[in-house]
Design a protein around this motif. Structure first.
Motif, short mmCIF file in Angstrom:
data_model
loop_
_atom_site.label_atom_id
_atom_site.label_comp_id
_atom_site.label_asym_id
_atom_site.label_seq_id
_atom_site.Cartn_x
_atom_site.Cartn_y
_atom_site.Cartn_z
N ARG B 115 -42.98 -3.24 43.41
CA ARG B 115 -41.80 -2.22 42.85
C ARG B 115 -40.89 -1.56 43.48
O ARG B 115 -41.50 -0.94 44.43
CB ARG B 115 -42.65 -1.72 41.42
N MET B 469 -49.60 -4.14 36.12
CA MET B 469 -48.51 -5.05 35.67
C MET B 469 -47.57 -4.41 34.87
O MET B 469 -47.89 -3.93 33.77
CB MET B 469 -48.77 -6.41 35.19
N ASP B 485 -42.61 -5.29 37.65
CA ASP B 485 -42.93 -6.47 38.37
C ASP B 485 -42.07 -7.70 37.97
O ASP B 485 -41.57 -8.41 38.80
CB ASP B 485 -44.42 -6.70 38.31
#
Lengths: 185, 749
Positions: B115, B469, B485
């Protein structure tokens, strides 16, 4: 009697939202950086509250247009109904008009290498519709008038902050903004 | 010659008429002047579609979209709606650019470098859904439930079918939901205590008002289509008073402007109420026959409130308070528009209750052209077919009570053994950090931009690091996408079917799919169907959401007889001819004076309010104490709907840069000059921005308008903490946020 179309800006109703200017981009599909109408906040010397009163201006469709006089290839046309139309197909991009207009109406499109300006949405007017900016004005501040029939006594031709160009005789008219009584803590 | 004396003088109006005289000497003078042969505009050359603006906005415009060769050419306001009345706003007119912006997210992508790395790789939809489904199944295996999967969604793209996002989550099992609203919850609860519901008059009936107080709202920027009603009321002789800490654009259009001290609105309203009492201007019939608890409230006022005290707290002179109160009482009808801004305080709900009480005492509740106007959800009675989905067999969830999941949760509570885990949307960062048993591992984000909207941005950065996530459904590369993500490209309103109503006016609009989805964009329910296919492929029965959806069919399924009856239409197809307005027995809410409170009457004294931990009476509550020299206000600007629109190059043509607005005296004391670069800072963060000096703001106050600029690192949430407002938990599941009780300092860089 023939018409003389003009814009009337009721500054007392104008909220400076730029809806008119964006409505123009939307209908006329202007390139991203181009604007044919712009909204200018009045200086505090004219209206004492910063960015709270505005001039919304595009082409003023003058009686004696400086752009038309300056154009070497006659790309400008003054119609009988007062509308000043710029024909992009004739334009050679010399920018004489851009430099001549004291109101900054014609703008140079660097990508296309030609001048552009407000045509008062002449194709809409011919279809009995309002110009996109007038149609798009959410408060009714921006209006289309026929100067030959216009009798609003409190309208002015040259509000403070707007260049006085007597020979050009711009057609736009303005109603001045008022102010509330203020009580500040 | 004169020049334009305007702010952005750099645009330049040229000094000389250099070439005016020269033209005649050029060969061009021999040319024949061009003749205009513009073909008249021909609407029949276009396919015209109906759309409904899905932004979180009072105005919820009805749109007409003109399509040629499969391309949306331009949009206009629907003339059939007397509210939209043929005009959109500056944001609405930017829609063509929003659709065709080169900055749009075109296909699913994964941020492989981690990220924030910016190293994105294109995925097919199948690949993306496989990765997501694997993760969901992994969480279920590890935890034995899906409570480790969270959803944060709010108002980024309204439209009833978009509640399919919540439906998708339910179709997977019991999950964690960020519930509540940062917008208006304190006021909603306040009106529920007083009146039994939030239900405002038709805004179009403001033309009948003889006195209008716009209290903490700025319709000139945030509800532009309402301005015509204020103007018409004025033309018919009404007086308009704007009460606001900022000299807003709406204030500039009023008859009178009161610059109130921030957070002192409640004291001001109570002072006005006391004066009604003293002057015998209380509507006896209303307080005796349609209300309970008035005598106790009157007692409270006599013992605790004076006009002089209200003046001292609010900064409005006592003589003014008296004069306006008497004018308001004499004008029949008279109304107060209670803005959402004035309830974004630690005492916000209490302040709304005080204003409600003032309006109620004056006899203006249930009256056309009157009312304490705040909002309504009276036209939202759809089926919520997309939203209401069944959990898979054997799903395990949160054992225990579950409250409402926000003000738009019309699904109603179930009697199942388990429920979703509700966490506070207004404390996103803290909730992610605090979540235990199980920890929050995965976050699905749709119709929301937490890094632009959620509070204490630095804390949010820390919180996101905890997540395994993050999936974002988006149209643009926002800061939230940067912190994700996987990003999935979402359709705009023009690329999907929907139906939409307003929380302010009473119009219903159809949203037709006008063009094919751009690139590989999908609507929220199409994404849910794609996820359902992947889930069921991997583990049959793990997702109950339909694996194929038809957007139009799903839109039709939201309609019912109640909606048809309310709007006087035979079928949804009638809306293809234009929006419809609810058939109202009266433009006044509460016109029968049957209130939905426990007593059935207006409750000056609310036992329910007391039971929930507040005062039974609309008493004065002091606002949050200052923790730094300046109060910071971060309201909306007309160019943006939160983080939307200002990122478009079309909008940059009018709004290229943000500013902090500071009073000239305060600027002088700080050595700050016009357009100086400054640092606005507090204990939680800082914002670097240029300063503009203006007396529109108070001396102890700074104003920054929230927006997201694609090229600038500007985010007001760096300095807005997550301090709660008083009310909101009852009806929306979480208290509101004290967005306007923020304190900062400022210095020149």
């Amino acid at each position: 009697m023939s018409k003389r179309y003009a814009f009337l800006l009721d500054m007392d109703k104008c909220i400076g939202c730029r809806g008119c200017a964006m409505a123009c981009k939307n209908f006329n599909q202007l390139d991203p950086g181009m604007v044919w109408r712009q909204v200018y906040p009045l200086a505090e010397s004219i209206y004492p509250h910063r960015e709270r009163a505005f001039l919304s201006l595009s082409c003023n469709h003058c009686d004696d247009p400086a752009c038309l006089r300056a154009c070497p290839v006659a790309a400008y046309e003054k119609r009988d109904d007062g509308i000043v139309v710029h024909h992009q197909d004739k334009c050679i991009g010399c920018t004489n008009c851009v430099r001549s207009c004291p109101y900054g109406a014609p703008r140079f499109n660097k990508e296309e290498k030609h001048a552009e300006k407000c045509s008062m949405c002449v194709e809409r007017i011919e279809a009995g519709l309002l110009p996109a900016c007038v149609q798009g004005c959410v408060t009714g501040a921006l209006q289309l008038i026929d100067l030959n029939e216009f009798e609003e006594t409190n309208a002015v031709q040259y509000p403070a902050g707007y260049p006085v160009m007597k020979r050009l005789n711009p057609s736009t008219r303005f109603i001045l903004p008022k102010m509330p009584r203020q009580v500040r803590g | 010659m004169k020049r334009f004396d305007h702010d952005s003088g750099r645009r330049g109006f040229l000094k000389g008429l250099l070439s005016l005289g020269a033209a005649g000497a050029l060969p061009g003078s021999l040319l024949v002047p061009a003749k205009s042969q513009a073909a008249p505009f021909d609407a029949s050359a276009y396919q015209v579609f109906r759309n409904a603006c899905p932004r979180n906005c009072y105005d919820t415009c009805s749109i007409k979209s003109y399509v040629k060769d499969g391309v949306l050419q331009f949009v206009e306001g629907a003339p059939e709606s007397t509210y939209t009345k043929g005009s959109l706003c500056v944001k609405g007119y930017a829609y063509p650019r929003r659709i065709y912006s080169p900055d749009r997210i075109k296909y699913p992508m994964i941020q492989e470098g981690g990220r924030g790395s910016g190293k994105w790789r294109r995925l097919s939809w199948d690949e993306a859904m496989d990765i997501i489904a694997d993760k969901i199944l992994d969480i279920k295996k590890r935890d034995g439930s899906l409570l480790g999967l969270g959803l944060t969604k709010y108002s980024g793209q309204f439209g009833i079918v978009n509640y399919g996002v919540e439906g998708m989550m339910s179709s997977l099992g019991y999950t964690t939901r960020f519930v509540g609203t940062p917008c208006w919850p304190a006021g909603i609860d306040a009106q529920n205590y007083d009146l039994g519901d939030m239900w405002c008059n038709d805004p179009e009936d403001m033309v009948k008002s003889k006195y209008i107080i716009v209290w903490g709202a700025n319709p000139a920027w945030c509800s532009m289509h309402s301005m015509k009603y204020l103007y018409e009321a004025k033309r018919r002789g009404a007086k308009v008073l704007v009460i606001d800490p900022i000299f807003t654009q709406t204030a500039a259009k009023a008859d009178v402007f009161w610059q109130v001290r921030t957070g002192a609105d409640g004291a001001l309203a109570l002072g006005m109420a006391r004066h009604l009492l003293d002057m015998g201007l209380v509507d006896k019939d209303f307080v005796e026959n349609h209300a309970v608890g008035f005598e106790e409230f009157a007692d409270y006022l006599r013992k605790n409130v004076t006009v002089e005290w209200a003046s001292e707290v609010s900064g409005i002179p006592a003589s003014e308070i008296r004069e306006v109160t008497e004018e308001f009482a004499a004008a029949k009808p008279a109304t107060v528009w209670i803005g959402y801004g004035m309830q974004r305080h630690t005492n916000g709900g209490a302040m709304v209750r005080s204003i409600d009480a003032f309006v109620a005492m004056s006899g203006n509740i249930g009256v056309e052209g009157g009312g304490a106007r705040y909002g309504h959800l009276a036209t939202w009675g759809f089926n919520y077919h997309a939203m209401v989905q069944k959990q898979p067999e054997g799903s395990v969830g949160f054992a225990g009570a579950s409250g409402p999941k926000g003000e738009f949760d019309f699904a109603g509570g179930g009697s199942a053994k388990y429920s979703d885990r509700a966490v506070n949307i207004n404390k996103t960062a803290q909730e992610i950090l605090d979540a235990r048993d199980p920890e929050l591992k995965m976050l699905w984000i749709s119709c929301k931009n937490p890094f632009a909207q959620d509070f204490d941005r630095n804390k949010l950065e820390r919180a996101f690091k905890k997540l395994e996530m993050v999936v974002s459904v988006e149209q643009f590369f926002t800061e939230t996408v940067k912190h994700s993500d996987i990003v999935l490209p979402a359709t705009t309103l023009f690329e999907e079917w929907n139906v939409n109503v307003s929380y302010w006016h009473y119009w219903l609009s159809l949203n037709e799919q006008a063009i094919k989805p751009m690139h590989e964009a999908k609507s929220n329910i199409e994404i849910a169907a794609a996820l359902s296919r992947a889930m069921n492929r991997k583990e049959p029965g793990s997702c109950t959401f339909a694996q194929e959806v038809d957007g139009k069919e799903w839109m039709v399924k939201e309609f019912n007889k109640g909606i048809y009856g309310l709007f006087g239409i035979e079928s949804w197809e009638d809306l293809r001819n234009g929006p419809a307005k609810a058939k109202l027995a009266s433009s006044a809410s509460w016109n029968e004076k049957k209130f939905r409170t426990p007593s059935g009457k207006y409750e000056f004294k609310s036992d329910l309010c007391a039971k929930n931990g507040f005062k039974a009476l609309p008493e004065y509550v002091e606002v949050r104490k200052a923790t730094a020299p300046f109060r910071l206000l971060t309201p909306h600007v007309q160019y943006a709907l939160h983080s939307q629109f200002v990122n478009l190059d079309w909008m940059e043509a009018f709004y290229p840069e943000p500013y902090v607005f500071i009073h000239p005296d305060a600027a002088k004391a700080k050595g700050i000059g016009e357009l100086d670069m400054v640092r606005v800072f507090s204990s939680i963060g800082e914002v670097k921005v240029r300063a503009k000096l203006t007396k529109n703001v108070q001396k102890d106050c700074l104003v920054m308008y929230e927006a997201w600029f694609r090229k600038l690192d500007f985010n007001v949430q760096n300095v807005v903490d997550d301090c709660a407002a008083d009310m909101g938990a009852m009806k929306t599941g979480a208290p509101g946020v004290a967005i306007h009780d923020q304190f900062v300092d400022i210095e020149r860089i």
